[in-house]
Motif scaffolding. Structure first.
Motif, short mmCIF file in Angstrom:
data_model
loop_
_atom_site.label_atom_id
_atom_site.label_comp_id
_atom_site.label_asym_id
_atom_site.label_seq_id
_atom_site.Cartn_x
_atom_site.Cartn_y
_atom_site.Cartn_z
N ALA A 336 17.83 36.71 27.07
CA ALA A 336 17.23 37.53 26.50
C ALA A 336 16.72 38.83 27.48
O ALA A 336 16.42 38.43 28.66
N ASP A 337 16.53 39.88 27.09
CA ASP A 337 16.28 40.97 27.81
C ASP A 337 17.12 41.02 29.20
O ASP A 337 16.55 41.02 30.23
N PRO A 338 18.46 41.00 29.16
CA PRO A 338 19.17 40.64 30.39
C PRO A 338 19.25 41.48 31.52
O PRO A 338 19.52 41.06 32.68
N ASN A 339 18.83 42.56 31.36
CA ASN A 339 18.57 43.65 32.39
C ASN A 339 17.35 43.50 33.27
O ASN A 339 17.07 44.33 34.07
N THR A 340 16.36 42.51 32.82
CA THR A 340 15.02 42.40 33.60
C THR A 340 15.31 41.01 34.57
O THR A 340 15.77 40.06 34.03
N LEU A 341 14.90 41.32 35.73
CA LEU A 341 14.74 40.14 36.46
C LEU A 341 13.49 39.25 36.53
O LEU A 341 12.60 39.84 36.44
N ASP A 342 13.77 37.99 36.10
CA ASP A 342 12.78 37.28 35.81
C ASP A 342 12.75 35.84 36.39
O ASP A 342 13.56 35.07 35.91
N PHE A 343 12.08 35.32 37.37
CA PHE A 343 12.16 34.07 38.10
C PHE A 343 11.66 33.03 37.25
O PHE A 343 11.84 31.93 37.40
N HIS A 344 11.12 33.35 36.08
CA HIS A 344 10.43 32.21 35.33
C HIS A 344 11.44 32.03 34.04
O HIS A 344 11.27 31.18 33.03
N ARG A 345 12.60 32.79 34.03
CA ARG A 345 13.44 32.78 32.98
C ARG A 345 14.09 31.30 32.97
O ARG A 345 14.82 30.77 33.70
N LYS A 346 13.99 30.87 31.71
CA LYS A 346 14.60 29.46 31.73
C LYS A 346 15.82 28.99 31.31
O LYS A 346 16.73 28.21 31.62
N GLU A 347 16.40 30.05 30.83
CA GLU A 347 18.08 30.18 30.52
C GLU A 347 18.91 30.61 31.81
O GLU A 347 20.06 30.48 31.74
N ALA A 348 18.41 30.97 33.10
CA ALA A 348 19.00 31.51 33.93
C ALA A 348 19.92 30.58 34.60
O ALA A 348 21.07 30.93 35.17
N ALA A 349 19.69 29.15 34.47
CA ALA A 349 20.71 28.14 34.93
C ALA A 349 21.90 27.95 34.40
O ALA A 349 22.92 27.49 34.40
N GLN A 350 21.71 28.67 33.24
CA GLN A 350 23.19 28.78 32.39
C GLN A 350 24.14 29.81 32.71
O GLN A 350 25.40 30.01 32.17
N ASN A 351 24.03 30.68 33.78
CA ASN A 351 24.61 31.77 34.36
C ASN A 351 25.92 31.13 34.97
O ASN A 351 26.14 29.91 35.04
#
Length: 412
Positions: A336-351
């Motif tokens: 969600a909102d991929p062009n925003t850097l967010d260290f709380h992003r829960k789906e980041a580990a799916q990169n």
């Protein structure tokens, strides 16, 4: 059965790589358009004129990268080769393919030789030494005073020292490895590639012969001993290929990924402040930084060994496919909102910055640990760290498989 798109005459063929005409930390703007209008598109490589299919959707890349009908054969005429690798070295048996260009079952056999060295337990045992190296390098930065180039001061020497210690290679050979890796990821001549490959191969064969006679506590010795335990199927050239895989994956990608992540971090002071206050977020921060700016954007390529459908498009036998990992990591269907850097992003580990499927980076646990140490230590020890030049004045690399910078001046 879905209706396949087969017409080639109506397909627009774009020059590739696509230019990053906007913010250099963000994907090429055309990726967002292609994801919605032409997720499997036709491109022509500026390096050699070969045509290939470009994937820009996360789901399509996952499907293709786990499909056994696509292989990693660098010698195939349809392979989207983007650097002047001297294929005659493979044909003459001077060097063996690295893991990057192997497929199961051979890939599986060779990869399993490395995996015991990259377990979470073993890598965590390396953390104290990694912390020592980082602190020593930052001590030197502080003693010199700003501005300093963080690449030459930190992000290049850290993986260099770590790799030479892991292999127990004399530090005066570090430049040789760096020249060889640079030749692999830039569009140099076949002669330059051949010279660098041959020089490294000579050194590694000498080290393998020495460690065969006198094993020590290093990665090369461990591979030799493990090979003996498994029946000795791999020869010196195979062991050398495994070591070259580790050097290539653990140096250039790590250096550039770390450098770009520092740039992203310093360009987002709110997220830098969050990580400084909560260093326990380091793991999530690394995931998000790797997602946000995937430096190995278009180095994940395959060639179809039989007809296959991806994303509704028929890809014929012998045609190459390029995965834009950056485009996948900015797919709004997943992030969600991929062009925003967010260290709380829960789906980041799916990169999928470290790849996907059986070719997912074998050393990713080590790289992640090194990055965690670098980012948290920099923010703790130099809280006023900032860019010494505007982003638009920074010298970004061109004509390279791995995105990065030639220099990143910082001050405090």
């Amino acid at each position: 059965m879905t209706e396949l798109t087969t017409a080639r005459s109506e397909t627009t063929v774009r020059a590739f790589p696509l230019p990053r005409t906007g913010c250099p930390m963000q994907p090429a703007p055309d990726y967002a358009v292609l994801r919605e209008t032409e997720p499997v598109s036709r491109v022509k490589l500026t390096f050699n004129g070969r045509e290939a299919w470009l994937l820009t959707r996360y789901e399509d890349m996952q499907q293709m990268l786990r499909d056994p009908r696509f292989e990693s054969d660098i010698a195939d005429p349809g392979y989207p080769l983007q650097f002047g690798f001297p294929l005659e070295l493979l044909e003459q048996g001077i060097v063996q393919r690295t893991l990057f260009h192997m497929d199961p079952p051979v890939h599986t056999q060779h990869r399993m030789m490395l995996m015991p060295e990259m377990t979470a337990k073993k890598v965590e045992a390396m953390r104290p030494r990694t912390q020592e190296i980082v602190d020593e390098l930052i001590d030197a930065m502080l003693a010199q005073g700003g501005p300093v180039d963080i690449i030459s001061a930190l992000t290049m020497p850290l993986p260099s020292v770590a790799m030479t210690e892991l292999l127990d290679v004399p530090r005066d050979q570090t430049d040789l490895f760096y020249r060889w890796i640079t030749s692999l990821v830039t569009q140099g001549t076949p002669e330059e590639h051949a010279a660098a490959n041959t020089e490294v191969e000579i050194l590694l064969h000498r080290l393998i012969a020495e460690r065969t006679e006198n094993p020590a506590d290093d990665l090369i010795s461990s591979l030799i001993l493990r090979n003996r335990e498994r029946g000795g199927d791999l020869g010196p050239t195979d062991i050398s290929a495994l070591v070259r895989t580790m050097i290539a994956g653990g140096h250039e990608s790590t250096m550039n990924g770390m450098t770009m992540a520092v740039l992203v971090l310093l360009s987002h002071p709110d997220q830098a402040a969050l990580l400084r206050e909560k260093p326990e977020l380091a793991g999530q921060a690394v995931d998000e930084l790797m997602r946000f700016s995937s430096v190995a954007d278009h180095g994940t390529v395959r060639v179809a060994k039989e007809d296959a459908e991806i994303g509704g498009q028929l890809i014929r036998k012998g045609e190459g496919v390029i995965c834009s990992l950056t485009a996948a990591n900015h797919d709004p269907r997943v992030f969600a909102d991929p062009n925003t850097l967010d260290f709380h992003r829960k789906e980041a580990a799916q990169n999928i910055a470290f790849g996907y499927g059986h070719h997912r980076c074998a050393g990713q646990v080590l790289v992640r640990m090194q990055m965690e140490v670098v980012f948290t230590t920099l923010l703790r020890r130099i809280p006023g760290l900032r860019l010494a030049k505007p982003v638009e004045e920074l010298p970004f690399k061109e004509k390279a498989l791995i995105d990065g910078l030639h220099e990143l001046p910082v001050t405090w």
